[in-house]
Design a protein around this motif. Sequence first.
Motif, PDB file in Angstrom:
ATOM      1  N   PRO A 314       0.878  -1.101   0.019  1.00 48.76           N
ATOM      2  CA  PRO A 314      -0.080   0.063   0.067  1.00 48.76           C
ATOM      3  C   PRO A 314       0.969   1.213   0.007  1.00 48.76           C
ATOM      4  CG  PRO A 314      -0.955  -1.636   1.501  1.00 48.76           C
ATOM      5  CD  PRO A 314       0.393  -2.071   1.028  1.00 48.76           C
ATOM      6  N   GLY A 315       0.412   2.133  -0.705  1.00 44.51           N
ATOM      7  CA  GLY A 315       1.156   3.469  -0.808  1.00 44.51           C
ATOM      8  C   GLY A 315       1.972   3.444  -2.296  1.00 44.51           C
ATOM      9  N   ASP A 316       2.501   2.429  -2.866  1.00 37.09           N
ATOM     10  CA  ASP A 316       3.389   2.340  -3.859  1.00 37.09           C
ATOM     11  C   ASP A 316       2.361   2.831  -5.097  1.00 37.09           C
ATOM     12  OD1 ASP A 316       4.937   1.143  -2.449  1.00 37.09           O
ATOM     13  OD2 ASP A 316       4.745  -0.913  -3.559  1.00 37.09           O
ATOM     14  N   LEU A 317       3.161   3.696  -6.214  1.00 36.97           N
ATOM     15  CA  LEU A 317       2.547   4.101  -7.198  1.00 36.97           C
ATOM     16  C   LEU A 317       2.590   3.090  -8.259  1.00 36.97           C
ATOM     17  CD1 LEU A 317       4.772   7.519  -7.217  1.00 36.97           C
ATOM     18  CD2 LEU A 317       2.518   7.222  -6.601  1.00 36.97           C
ATOM     19  N   VAL A 318       1.701   2.875  -8.785  1.00 38.62           N
ATOM     20  CA  VAL A 318       1.678   1.797 -10.011  1.00 38.62           C
ATOM     21  C   VAL A 318       1.306   2.275 -11.321  1.00 38.62           C
ATOM     22  CG1 VAL A 318       1.143  -0.311  -8.661  1.00 38.62           C
ATOM     23  CG2 VAL A 318      -0.738   1.336  -9.372  1.00 38.62           C
ATOM     24  N   PHE A 319       2.207   2.018 -12.477  1.00 40.29           N
ATOM     25  CA  PHE A 319       1.951   2.836 -13.454  1.00 40.29           C
ATOM     26  C   PHE A 319       1.434   1.690 -14.860  1.00 40.29           C
ATOM     27  CE2 PHE A 319       5.041   4.778 -10.856  1.00 40.29           C
ATOM     28  CZ  PHE A 319       4.784   6.056 -11.243  1.00 40.29           C
ATOM     29  N   PHE A 320       0.860   2.354 -15.913  1.00 37.16           N
ATOM     30  CA  PHE A 320       0.472   1.518 -16.765  1.00 37.16           C
ATOM     31  C   PHE A 320       0.436   2.028 -18.321  1.00 37.16           C
ATOM     32  CE2 PHE A 320      -1.950   1.470 -12.731  1.00 37.16           C
ATOM     33  CZ  PHE A 320      -2.178   0.139 -12.540  1.00 37.16           C
ATOM     34  N   TYR A 321       0.491   1.158 -19.176  1.00 37.97           N
ATOM     35  CA  TYR A 321       0.569   1.304 -20.671  1.00 37.97           C
ATOM     36  C   TYR A 321       2.186   1.450 -21.018  1.00 37.97           C
ATOM     37  CZ  TYR A 321      -4.366   1.993 -20.463  1.00 37.97           C
ATOM     38  OH  TYR A 321      -5.786   2.009 -20.033  1.00 37.97           O
ATOM     39  N   VAL A 327      -1.238   6.634 -13.781  1.00 29.77           N
ATOM     40  CA  VAL A 327      -0.736   6.026 -12.454  1.00 29.77           C
ATOM     41  C   VAL A 327      -1.788   6.043 -11.522  1.00 29.77           C
ATOM     42  CG1 VAL A 327      -0.217   8.529 -11.840  1.00 29.77           C
ATOM     43  CG2 VAL A 327       1.009   6.696 -10.842  1.00 29.77           C
ATOM     44  N   GLY A 328      -1.509   4.909 -10.476  1.00 29.42           N
ATOM     45  CA  GLY A 328      -2.674   4.994  -9.405  1.00 29.42           C
ATOM     46  C   GLY A 328      -1.940   4.705  -8.321  1.00 29.42           C
ATOM     47  N   LEU A 329      -2.619   4.691  -6.953  1.00 23.74           N
ATOM     48  CA  LEU A 329      -2.056   4.377  -5.551  1.00 23.74           C
ATOM     49  C   LEU A 329      -2.504   3.258  -5.377  1.00 23.74           C
ATOM     50  CD1 LEU A 329      -0.210   6.111  -3.680  1.00 23.74           C
ATOM     51  CD2 LEU A 329      -2.234   6.450  -2.465  1.00 23.74           C
ATOM     52  N   TYR A 330      -1.274   2.153  -5.118  1.00 26.29           N
ATOM     53  CA  TYR A 330      -1.940   0.692  -4.630  1.00 26.29           C
ATOM     54  C   TYR A 330      -2.282   0.909  -3.289  1.00 26.29           C
ATOM     55  CZ  TYR A 330      -1.454  -4.163  -4.175  1.00 26.29           C
ATOM     56  OH  TYR A 330      -1.642  -5.579  -4.132  1.00 26.29           O
ATOM     57  N   ILE A 331      -3.466  -0.009  -2.948  1.00 26.65           N
ATOM     58  CA  ILE A 331      -3.949   0.061  -1.642  1.00 26.65           C
ATOM     59  C   ILE A 331      -3.870  -1.315  -1.008  1.00 26.65           C
ATOM     60  CG2 ILE A 331      -5.351   2.216  -1.922  1.00 26.65           C
ATOM     61  CD1 ILE A 331      -7.950   0.196  -2.363  1.00 26.65           C
ATOM     62  N   GLY A 332      -3.461  -2.323  -1.754  1.00 20.75           N
ATOM     63  CA  GLY A 332      -3.353  -3.837  -1.343  1.00 20.75           C
ATOM     64  C   GLY A 332      -4.413  -4.517  -2.007  1.00 20.75           C
ATOM     65  N   ASN A 333      -4.230  -6.129  -2.009  1.00 23.55           N
ATOM     66  CA  ASN A 333      -5.209  -7.028  -2.669  1.00 23.55           C
ATOM     67  C   ASN A 333      -5.478  -6.688  -3.924  1.00 23.55           C
ATOM     68  OD1 ASN A 333      -5.552  -8.093   0.074  1.00 23.55           O
ATOM     69  ND2 ASN A 333      -7.076  -6.467   0.633  1.00 23.55           N
ATOM     70  N   GLN A 335      -5.818  -4.056  -5.581  1.00 26.16           N
ATOM     71  CA  GLN A 335      -6.431  -2.986  -5.902  1.00 26.16           C
ATOM     72  C   GLN A 335      -5.631  -1.509  -5.917  1.00 26.16           C
ATOM     73  OE1 GLN A 335     -10.116  -3.117  -6.457  1.00 26.16           O
ATOM     74  NE2 GLN A 335      -9.571  -5.312  -6.694  1.00 26.16           N
ATOM     75  N   MET A 336      -6.231  -0.461  -6.450  1.00 27.76           N
ATOM     76  CA  MET A 336      -5.776   0.869  -6.470  1.00 27.76           C
ATOM     77  C   MET A 336      -6.797   1.685  -6.282  1.00 27.76           C
ATOM     78  SD  MET A 336      -4.535   1.588 -10.385  1.00 27.76           S
ATOM     79  CE  MET A 336      -5.966   1.039 -11.894  1.00 27.76           C
ATOM     80  N   ILE A 337      -6.265   3.105  -5.939  1.00 27.88           N
ATOM     81  CA  ILE A 337      -7.240   4.008  -6.002  1.00 27.88           C
ATOM     82  C   ILE A 337      -6.790   5.003  -7.202  1.00 27.88           C
ATOM     83  CG2 ILE A 337      -8.107   6.293  -4.949  1.00 27.88           C
ATOM     84  CD1 ILE A 337      -8.502   4.795  -2.494  1.00 27.88           C
ATOM     85  N   ILE A 348     -11.968   2.785  -6.572  1.00 33.61           N
ATOM     86  CA  ILE A 348     -11.127   1.779  -6.432  1.00 33.61           C
ATOM     87  C   ILE A 348     -11.042   0.855  -7.530  1.00 33.61           C
ATOM     88  CG2 ILE A 348     -10.654  -0.199  -4.987  1.00 33.61           C
ATOM     89  CD1 ILE A 348     -11.802   1.282  -2.733  1.00 33.61           C
ATOM     90  N   ALA A 349     -10.159   0.330  -8.124  1.00 30.90           N
ATOM     91  CA  ALA A 349     -10.090  -0.451  -9.307  1.00 30.90           C
ATOM     92  C   ALA A 349      -8.962  -1.382  -9.200  1.00 30.90           C
ATOM     93  CB  ALA A 349      -9.875   0.234 -10.596  1.00 30.90           C
ATOM     94  N   PRO A 350      -9.086  -2.633  -9.831  1.00 33.47           N
ATOM     95  CA  PRO A 350      -8.137  -3.732  -9.796  1.00 33.47           C
ATOM     96  C   PRO A 350      -6.886  -3.199 -10.748  1.00 33.47           C
ATOM     97  CG  PRO A 350      -9.861  -4.569 -11.348  1.00 33.47           C
ATOM     98  CD  PRO A 350     -10.369  -3.215 -10.624  1.00 33.47           C
ATOM     99  N   ILE A 351      -5.763  -3.583 -10.596  1.00 35.53           N
ATOM    100  CA  ILE A 351      -4.565  -3.158 -11.084  1.00 35.53           C
ATOM    101  C   ILE A 351      -4.535  -3.784 -12.375  1.00 35.53           C
ATOM    102  CG2 ILE A 351      -3.363  -2.049  -9.417  1.00 35.53           C
ATOM    103  CD1 ILE A 351      -1.455  -4.674  -9.518  1.00 35.53           C
ATOM    104  N   SER A 352      -5.134  -4.925 -12.452  1.00 34.41           N
ATOM    105  CA  SER A 352      -5.234  -5.892 -13.641  1.00 34.41           C
ATOM    106  C   SER A 352      -6.163  -5.097 -14.627  1.00 34.41           C
ATOM    107  CB  SER A 352      -5.739  -7.188 -13.211  1.00 34.41           C
ATOM    108  OG  SER A 352      -7.168  -7.111 -12.592  1.00 34.41           O
TER     109      SER A 352
END
Length: 363
Positions: A314-321, A327-333, A335-337, A348-352
């Motif tokens: 949780p708290g990590d920055l997750v990047f896409f494409y 970019v989103g903020l990872y919250i665990g399980n 999921q990201m916000i 809230i959405a799945p990083i997948s």
Amino acid sequence: MASHRKPKQRSLTGTTARTAATLAMAGAASVTAFGETGHADPQLSPGEVKSQVDALYEQAEQATEQYNGAKEAADNARADVSKLQDEMARRTARLNRTRDQIGAIAAAQYRSGGIDPAMQLALDSTPDTYLERAALVDQVSGREAVILRTLGQQQREINTTHEAADAKLAALSDAQTKLAEHKRTIETKLHAAQALLDRLTATQRAAVDDSGTAGAGGTDGAGSTNSAHADRSTARVPIAPGEIHAPSARAARAVAFAYTALGLPYVWGATGPSSYDCSGLTQAAWKAAGVSLPRTTYTQINVGQRVSESQLQPGDLVFFYSGISHVGLYIGNGQMIHAPHPGAPIRIAPISQMPFSGASRPS
């Protein structure tokens, strides 16, 4: 009697025919290309519309991050120009005081019988001419020489400051031009996406909305629609940093902030507090934790420690494409916000949900 027969039309052959065919195909393409005009084939299925809209949103987000970078450059250049203008004013004021001193000395010399040529030069010449002919200063000694050398140094400093200000003004103009270009690109892509969605029936639009492409709905981790989860995904949930299992207190505070932003609208270029774009949200979340992040996705990914998808916390920055445009903020399980795109609030959405391109852990 003059002939009034209709002129015979020449047939298109060879190169002329090929050129005409090429132009015809290009014209047809310009009419049907969703990226340019926004017109959708009426036979497109909701799934095909979703695919095209998703592509347009990705392109718009790439342009948004470029816009954010150009805006940051423009803001910095504007601030630099302002500082240099203030510095120019201070240096000019000092130069004028030095010239006043020279005037007083020259007046005293005049009363005593004549003005030193170097003093006359300093009073009568333009600053550039004075610098060119300032070798006369070497013929002067004592207090007058000190003042004249000070004048020359001050003029050189003013010239240097003026050149720096000109360079910054050129950088500002370039950044403003890029801002306008990226803004046009963003608006074109978003208009095309909206035009595609507007061609759908209410039922088809609802199906696209339910898939998470538009509107406020959400999906569960498997990608299937769940209305209760969709409600929770956009509801502001008060959560204390102490309730979040994050690798640091700062990361917990960043996640807690992101929860308070749920449901706020996406607005491209926005940094809060009432709306955000994707990198604006992550920047604000970590700012609330006392950490300053740069403005764009492609600079945020270089902050802190790079982590793999399997190491996310949780708290990590997750990047896409591939272009690192979201970019989103990872919250665990899993999921990201994140702030998805116009028409879809922070949720809230799945990083997948999008192609993962990397992650970083600010500290």
